[in-house]
Design a protein around this motif. Structure first.
Motif, PDB file in Angstrom:
ATOM      1  N   ILE A 107      47.750  48.103  36.032  1.00  0.00           N
ATOM      2  CA  ILE A 107      47.186  47.066  36.908  1.00  0.00           C
ATOM      3  C   ILE A 107      46.036  46.346  36.212  1.00  0.00           C
ATOM      4  O   ILE A 107      45.899  45.120  36.324  1.00  0.00           O
ATOM      5  CB  ILE A 107      46.714  47.673  38.238  1.00  0.00           C
ATOM      6  CG1 ILE A 107      47.887  48.320  38.980  1.00  0.00           C
ATOM      7  CG2 ILE A 107      46.061  46.610  39.123  1.00  0.00           C
ATOM      8  CD1 ILE A 107      49.050  47.393  39.273  1.00  0.00           C
ATOM      9  N   ALA A 108      45.210  47.077  35.474  1.00  0.00           N
ATOM     10  CA  ALA A 108      44.105  46.435  34.736  1.00  0.00           C
ATOM     11  C   ALA A 108      44.638  45.396  33.764  1.00  0.00           C
ATOM     12  O   ALA A 108      44.095  44.290  33.650  1.00  0.00           O
ATOM     13  CB  ALA A 108      43.285  47.495  33.989  1.00  0.00           C
ATOM     14  N   LEU A 109      45.714  45.725  33.074  1.00  0.00           N
ATOM     15  CA  LEU A 109      46.307  44.784  32.121  1.00  0.00           C
ATOM     16  C   LEU A 109      46.901  43.579  32.849  1.00  0.00           C
ATOM     17  O   LEU A 109      46.775  42.442  32.385  1.00  0.00           O
ATOM     18  CB  LEU A 109      47.375  45.484  31.289  1.00  0.00           C
ATOM     19  CG  LEU A 109      46.812  46.375  30.177  1.00  0.00           C
ATOM     20  CD1 LEU A 109      47.826  47.417  29.739  1.00  0.00           C
ATOM     21  CD2 LEU A 109      46.367  45.523  28.992  1.00  0.00           C
TER      22      LEU A 109
ATOM     23  N   ILE B 262      48.471  50.796  47.027  1.00  0.00           N
ATOM     24  CA  ILE B 262      48.886  49.414  46.759  1.00  0.00           C
ATOM     25  C   ILE B 262      50.102  49.052  47.614  1.00  0.00           C
ATOM     26  O   ILE B 262      50.229  47.937  48.117  1.00  0.00           O
ATOM     27  CB  ILE B 262      49.189  49.219  45.257  1.00  0.00           C
ATOM     28  CG1 ILE B 262      47.895  49.298  44.438  1.00  0.00           C
ATOM     29  CG2 ILE B 262      49.886  47.885  45.009  1.00  0.00           C
ATOM     30  CD1 ILE B 262      46.897  48.177  44.688  1.00  0.00           C
ATOM     31  N   LEU B 263      51.014  49.996  47.800  1.00  0.00           N
ATOM     32  CA  LEU B 263      52.165  49.748  48.667  1.00  0.00           C
ATOM     33  C   LEU B 263      51.723  49.511  50.106  1.00  0.00           C
ATOM     34  O   LEU B 263      52.305  48.696  50.824  1.00  0.00           O
ATOM     35  CB  LEU B 263      53.129  50.944  48.614  1.00  0.00           C
ATOM     36  CG  LEU B 263      53.953  51.105  47.341  1.00  0.00           C
ATOM     37  CD1 LEU B 263      54.618  52.472  47.301  1.00  0.00           C
ATOM     38  CD2 LEU B 263      55.008  49.999  47.227  1.00  0.00           C
ATOM     39  N   ALA B 264      50.678  50.217  50.538  1.00  0.00           N
ATOM     40  CA  ALA B 264      50.245  50.155  51.934  1.00  0.00           C
ATOM     41  C   ALA B 264      49.337  48.962  52.239  1.00  0.00           C
ATOM     42  O   ALA B 264      49.331  48.463  53.366  1.00  0.00           O
ATOM     43  CB  ALA B 264      49.530  51.453  52.302  1.00  0.00           C
TER      44      ALA B 264
ATOM     45  N   TYR C 110      52.677  39.716  42.151  1.00  0.00           N
ATOM     46  CA  TYR C 110      53.215  40.532  41.065  1.00  0.00           C
ATOM     47  C   TYR C 110      52.918  42.017  41.278  1.00  0.00           C
ATOM     48  O   TYR C 110      53.780  42.876  41.066  1.00  0.00           O
ATOM     49  CB  TYR C 110      52.624  40.096  39.722  1.00  0.00           C
ATOM     50  CG  TYR C 110      53.161  38.806  39.157  1.00  0.00           C
ATOM     51  CD1 TYR C 110      54.371  38.269  39.584  1.00  0.00           C
ATOM     52  CD2 TYR C 110      52.455  38.116  38.175  1.00  0.00           C
ATOM     53  CE1 TYR C 110      54.862  37.093  39.053  1.00  0.00           C
ATOM     54  CE2 TYR C 110      52.937  36.935  37.626  1.00  0.00           C
ATOM     55  CZ  TYR C 110      54.136  36.423  38.076  1.00  0.00           C
ATOM     56  OH  TYR C 110      54.627  35.255  37.545  1.00  0.00           O
ATOM     57  N   ILE C 111      51.678  42.330  41.666  1.00  0.00           N
ATOM     58  CA  ILE C 111      51.273  43.731  41.827  1.00  0.00           C
ATOM     59  C   ILE C 111      52.039  44.392  42.973  1.00  0.00           C
ATOM     60  O   ILE C 111      52.507  45.523  42.850  1.00  0.00           O
ATOM     61  CB  ILE C 111      49.744  43.818  42.045  1.00  0.00           C
ATOM     62  CG1 ILE C 111      49.006  43.473  40.740  1.00  0.00           C
ATOM     63  CG2 ILE C 111      49.339  45.211  42.516  1.00  0.00           C
ATOM     64  CD1 ILE C 111      47.512  43.268  40.902  1.00  0.00           C
ATOM     65  N   LYS C 112      52.170  43.674  44.088  1.00  0.00           N
ATOM     66  CA  LYS C 112      52.924  44.228  45.220  1.00  0.00           C
ATOM     67  C   LYS C 112      54.399  44.450  44.846  1.00  0.00           C
ATOM     68  O   LYS C 112      54.973  45.490  45.157  1.00  0.00           O
ATOM     69  CB  LYS C 112      52.814  43.297  46.438  1.00  0.00           C
ATOM     70  CG  LYS C 112      51.435  43.237  47.076  1.00  0.00           C
ATOM     71  CD  LYS C 112      51.085  44.554  47.784  1.00  0.00           C
ATOM     72  CE  LYS C 112      51.834  44.726  49.081  1.00  0.00           C
ATOM     73  NZ  LYS C 112      51.426  45.967  49.808  1.00  0.00           N
ATOM     74  N   ASN C 113      54.984  43.478  44.162  1.00  0.00           N
ATOM     75  CA  ASN C 113      56.385  43.618  43.739  1.00  0.00           C
ATOM     76  C   ASN C 113      56.549  44.749  42.732  1.00  0.00           C
ATOM     77  O   ASN C 113      57.523  45.511  42.781  1.00  0.00           O
ATOM     78  CB  ASN C 113      56.890  42.309  43.140  1.00  0.00           C
ATOM     79  CG  ASN C 113      57.073  41.218  44.179  1.00  0.00           C
ATOM     80  OD1 ASN C 113      57.066  41.480  45.376  1.00  0.00           O
ATOM     81  ND2 ASN C 113      57.239  39.992  43.725  1.00  0.00           N
TER      82      ASN C 113
END
Length: 270
Positions: free
Chosen positions: A92-94, A125-127, A149-152
């Motif tokens: 996630i940081a990247l 993150i999913l929640a 993007y992060i959620k997907n």
């Protein structure tokens, strides 16, 4: 018959088009297409004086701390959480770091680590609601797109990767918003495997300034570097040159007067 009627209407329409042609519009002369830049030639022989250049940059970096040294993506995962969650945080940081300064990425990561219910992991993150996630990362560049993007990505990791991150380059680049640079850095930082060089804008720009190659994009630069640079340096060169680009060889306003390479005549662009 109906068929004859349709045929007659088609003929009438065609006749109207012929008798009433559309007025010609004045068009300007089209611009000739841009010539494509030739692909870089990958040479297997090392550039002249590369070892001296590399060593001098290491010396300059040792004397001046850069943002990447304390706030680079490899340093931002919480070391107190389980390894799976550390790997996820590194990924996630990247993803957050694209088009974003290290200082801003660091703040966004601290927001996630301190404000997600249940801690910063795949499940939280999913929640989390997309709007809430967007608020937490709101200072990074393109935060709306990165939220998506992060959620997907979280959904994909749960469904296809047993709730962990991929441990291969093809797997990592299959995730939304993850390109080769992120993938190679993530594989190295999260899994301890260096399969290639993570080439960002600093590595691409600086090695071209030195005349090590003449490349059009980071992927061409990666291919050229991997053809001759000893593999034990593949991991460290990113942090080395990112920090050099943040402190001395800046994208705008290069500090050539403070650079040992310029002093010794080793930089072709000084």
């Amino acid at each position: 018959t109906a068929a004859a009627k349709v045929k007659s209407e088609i003929k009438t329409e065609e006749g109207e088009k012929e008798n009433n042609p559309k007025p010609k519009t004045k068009t300007s002369n089209p611009k000739p297409p841009r010539a494509k830049k030739p692909r870089a030639v990958v040479k297997t022989e090392p550039p002249e004086n590369w070892e001296e250049i590399y060593s001098l940059v290491q010396e300059m970096r040792a004397s001046k701390l850069a943002p990447v040294d304390t706030m680079g993506c490899e340093t931002l995962a919480d070391p107190t959480v389980p390894p799976r969650d550390q790997r996820f945080q590194t990924l996630i940081a990247l993803m957050l770091s694209s088009q974003t300064k290290d200082t801003v990425t660091s703040v966004a990561m601290k927001n996630l680590q301190g404000n997600l219910p249940g801690g910063f992991n795949l499940e939280s993150i999913l929640a989390v609601e997309p709007d809430s996630l967007n608020d937490l990362i709101g200072k990074v560049g393109f935060h709306n797109l990165k939220t998506k993007y992060i959620k997907n990505t979280a959904e994909i990791l749960k469904e296809k990767w047993a709730s962990d991150i991929p441990d291969t380059i093809p797997g990592l680049v299959s995730l939304p918003g993850v390109g080769p640079k992120m993938a190679y850095l993530c594989l190295s930082a999260a899994w301890g495997r260096t399969d290639g060089i993570g080439v960002d804008v600093h590595v691409h720009r600086i090695t071209n300034l030195w005349g090590w190659h003449k490349t059009n994009n980071p992927e061409e630069t990666r291919a050229c570097l991997e053809a001759w640079l000893p593999k034990e340096k593949w991991h460290e060169i990113n942090t080395l040159l990112v920090g050099f680009g943040q402190t001395v060889c800046l994208p705008v306003g290069r500090k050539c007067g403070e650079c040992t390479l310029a002093e010794k005549g080793l930089c072709k662009s000084a």
